[in-house]
Scaffold this motif. Structure first.
Motif, short mmCIF file in Angstrom:
data_model
loop_
_atom_site.label_atom_id
_atom_site.label_comp_id
_atom_site.label_asym_id
_atom_site.label_seq_id
_atom_site.Cartn_x
_atom_site.Cartn_y
_atom_site.Cartn_z
N GLY B 101 -62.70 46.57 111.52
CA GLY B 101 -61.78 45.65 110.85
C GLY B 101 -62.15 45.34 109.41
O GLY B 101 -61.30 44.98 108.60
N ARG B 102 -63.43 45.47 109.06
CA ARG B 102 -63.86 45.10 107.71
C ARG B 102 -63.90 46.29 106.76
O ARG B 102 -64.35 46.17 105.62
N PHE B 103 -63.43 47.43 107.24
CA PHE B 103 -63.46 48.63 106.40
C PHE B 103 -62.23 48.64 105.49
O PHE B 103 -61.11 48.37 105.93
N HIS B 104 -62.46 48.95 104.21
CA HIS B 104 -61.34 48.98 103.25
C HIS B 104 -61.06 50.41 102.79
O HIS B 104 -61.82 50.94 101.98
N PRO B 105 -59.99 51.00 103.26
CA PRO B 105 -59.71 52.40 102.89
C PRO B 105 -58.94 52.53 101.57
O PRO B 105 -58.59 53.65 101.20
N THR B 106 -58.64 51.42 100.92
CA THR B 106 -57.96 51.51 99.62
C THR B 106 -58.69 50.63 98.60
O THR B 106 -59.14 49.54 98.97
N ARG B 180 -71.01 53.50 103.77
CA ARG B 180 -70.81 52.07 103.48
C ARG B 180 -71.37 51.22 104.60
O ARG B 180 -70.62 50.64 105.40
N PRO B 181 -72.68 51.12 104.68
CA PRO B 181 -73.29 50.39 105.80
C PRO B 181 -72.79 48.95 105.92
O PRO B 181 -72.77 48.40 107.02
N THR B 182 -72.34 48.36 104.82
CA THR B 182 -71.88 46.98 104.92
C THR B 182 -70.56 46.89 105.66
O THR B 182 -70.28 45.89 106.33
N LYS B 219 -47.53 56.48 111.20
CA LYS B 219 -48.10 55.40 110.39
C LYS B 219 -49.42 55.89 109.80
O LYS B 219 -50.05 56.79 110.34
N SER B 220 -49.83 55.25 108.71
CA SER B 220 -51.10 55.64 108.10
C SER B 220 -52.22 55.43 109.12
O SER B 220 -52.13 54.59 110.01
N LEU B 221 -53.27 56.22 108.97
CA LEU B 221 -54.38 56.18 109.93
C LEU B 221 -54.97 54.78 110.02
O LEU B 221 -55.28 54.17 108.99
N PRO B 222 -55.15 54.26 111.21
CA PRO B 222 -55.94 53.02 111.31
C PRO B 222 -57.41 53.34 111.03
O PRO B 222 -57.84 54.49 111.17
N ALA B 227 -59.36 56.50 108.64
CA ALA B 227 -58.64 56.17 107.42
C ALA B 227 -59.54 56.35 106.20
O ALA B 227 -60.73 56.09 106.29
N PRO B 228 -58.98 56.77 105.07
CA PRO B 228 -57.56 57.10 104.90
C PRO B 228 -57.29 58.60 105.00
O PRO B 228 -56.15 59.00 104.96
#
Lengths: 221, 324
Positions: B101-106, B180-182, B219-222, B227-228
């Motif tokens: 949930g905390r991963f930002h693909p954009t 991105r370990p964080t 839909k775009s990859l979750p 993602a992405p």
């Protein structure tokens, strides 16, 4: 210390229900009660849950004697047979799930797997070794076998190690959890070794034959 | 309801409505009709399956490629997005959905490097822009002997790679996942060597079946599914399909691959689906189709996951036991 009556009338029934919970939870989810389910791969979920609880109960069984000694709670021994039999039940159901639900009684594959795949061979061996322990778990068998009963039931040391090994080998890359089980098992077994070697001459200079230390009614595994 | 007894005489036939939630199944029909109405090659607009919960994915514009469809019904969106391996988010099959949930693909940048004329850093949008997205329904076979059917949305990998003008020295193409370990809790422990790396031989990468996927079910990859941007090579085991790609490198020598580094005797560079070459610890002859009930049996695994006709020529003369 709780009286024998309390152990028999309260602790044992409570433990029985407790040990049954993982199985009941699977049945509950298999029938989709209260909107629960077994996930995308129900066979794997059932098989893994049964196997994991089989191993956990084996380790817990192995912990009974050390816990009794550490906490001075001899009544714990009265719970051990039930724990052992539940461990056997879960391991057996784990095997049957693999045999029937997963492999679909596809015998050529099953025999090949048991013979050729070490992690399956090991798991199967652990199950086979558990059978004589389950069969000889009755009071009558304990009496009949006498001293040999204890020797026979020491097999459980090897069985737990086989179980941990089976788990370790089944994991793809993250071996942390199997290693935790291994560490606990080694502590429980290591403590037994330490007790035998170190404690006898130092702490118990008086003649301390195994029979005197452990009454026949509560054989020490 | 997971207890399903086989019906007499109908054990092998599974109705699509039994596997895909009915709403999704019906939507797929509508989708097909819309695509047909727009004419072959027309743009169909994605219809979000009802199963989509709170995951932030956007609808994509794509064309359905009829050439890549299957008789088998696709797995439900729920199964595809809640049961998969993505060790960067944890090792259990439910972990990727739970921990991503905390991963930002954009925004997303892809570095292109190595034996090519066009190299550098590119915004994902620029990598994708010249290509039309298409939906392809592929089988996915995991090395753990389970399988799914997934409607991916993506573009042919070869078309993308050609734009970077690989030189004659480019014999392989290597991919790298973001580190991105964080945001990826699984990367905080060295279960595998991070970042995840994968690779293909150039002819495998240029094969029309190989795609870069950016979506599934329209839909775009979750996050949990890569993602992405992720790789799909349907005739290989799923772990070849590297996720959240940040680097594409053309190389002269065979690149290192994560599972091969981790357990070289168990996972090779090629990792082609092959029912005759077993994993040292389990059989690859049969697989469990996800989406069945407790009493569904395994089905035989197909050579090259059923894509034998298309890809067998790539490996002519090779000993597939040696190059597993």
């Amino acid at each position: 210390m709780p009286s024998a009556l309390v152990v028999r009338r309260a602790f044992k029934p409570a433990l029985f229900v407790l040990c049954l919970l993982p199985l009941l939870s699977l049945v509950w989810r298999a029938f989709g009660l209260a909107d629960t389910n077994l996930g995308a791969n129900p066979v794997e979920k059932v098989q893994d849950t049964l196997g994991l609880w089989g191993l956990r109960l084996l380790v817990i069984t192995l912990a009974v004697t050390p816990l009794r000694d550490w906490f001075g709670a001899p009544w714990l021994i009265q719970l051990r047979r039930m724990l052992g039999l539940f461990a056997f039940t879960y391991v057996l159901l784990h095997f049957l799930t693999w045999l029937i639900l997963d492999q679909g009684l596809y015998w050529s594959g099953i025999l090949k797997d048991i013979g050729l795949r070490p992690f399956i061979t090991i798991g199967f061996l652990a199950l086979v070794l558990l059978v004589p322990l389950a069969v000889t778990s009755t009071n009558g068998m304990m009496r009949r076998l006498g001293r040999r009963w204890k020797a026979l039931h020491r097999l459980v040391y090897a069985i737990v190690l086989l179980g941990v090994w089976h788990y370790y080998w089944q994991v793809k890359a993250d071996v942390r959890e199997p290693l935790i089980y291994l560490a606990i098992t080694l502590v429980l077994l290591g403590w037994r070794v330490w007790k035998r070697r170190g404690a006898r001459p130092v702490h118990r200079p008086a003649p301390a034959s195994a029979a005197a230390r452990e009454p026949a009614s509560t054989p020490n595994r | 309801m997971h207890i399903r007894r086989p019906r007499p005489g109908a054990s092998a036939r599974i109705q699509p409505s039994e596997i895909t939630p009915e709403s999704v199944y019906l939507n797929r029909r509508t989708l097909l009709q819309a695509a047909l109405a727009a004419g072959v090659g027309g743009l169909g607009t994605a219809i979000a399956p009802d199963a989509v919960a709170a995951i932030e994915t956007r609808s994509l514009e794509y064309r359905r490629n009829q050439k890549y469809s299957l008789d088998q019904p696709a797995n439900s969106y729920e199964d595809i997005t809640t049961y998969n391996n993505y060790y960067e988010f944890g090792v259990d099959k439910g972990d990727p959905a739970a921990n991503s949930g905390r991963f930002h693909p954009t925004p997303w940048t892809v570095a292109v490097a190595g034996e090519a004329e066009v190299t550098g850093k590119f915004a994902l949008e620029d990598v994708l822009k010249p290509h039309a997205l298409e939906e392809r329904v592929y089988r996915l076979r995991c090395v753990e002997a389970w399988s799914m059917v997934i409607p991916w949305v993506g573009i042919p990998l070869g078309d993308v790679l050609k734009r970077f003008k690989p030189t004659s020295k480019a014999k392989y193409v290597a991919f790298k996942t973001v580190l991105r370990p964080t945001q990826m809790p699984g990367q905080r422990y060295p279960v595998l060597e991070w970042p995840y790396v994968e690779g293909l031989r150039m002819d495998e990468a240029m094969h029309p079946l190989s795609i870069l996927a950016v979506g599934l079910y329209g839909k775009s990859l979750p996050n949990q599914n890569g993602a992405p941007l992720r790789l799909i090579v349907p005739w290989k085991y799923g772990f070849k399909g590297i996720k959240s790609i940040v680097e594409i490198r053309f190389t002269e020598r065979e690149p290192r691959t994560s599972w091969n580094i981790s357990a070289p005797h168990e996972y090779g560079f090629y990792a082609n689906v092959n029912p005759k070459v077993d994993h040292p610890r389990w059989s690859q002859a049969r697989e469990r189709r996800i989406g069945g009930g407790l009493f569904d049996s395994r089905v035989p695994t197909l050579m090259f996951n059923g894509y034998e006709q298309e890809v067998a020529s790539l490996y002519r003369g090779m000993d597939l036991r040696k190059y597993y």
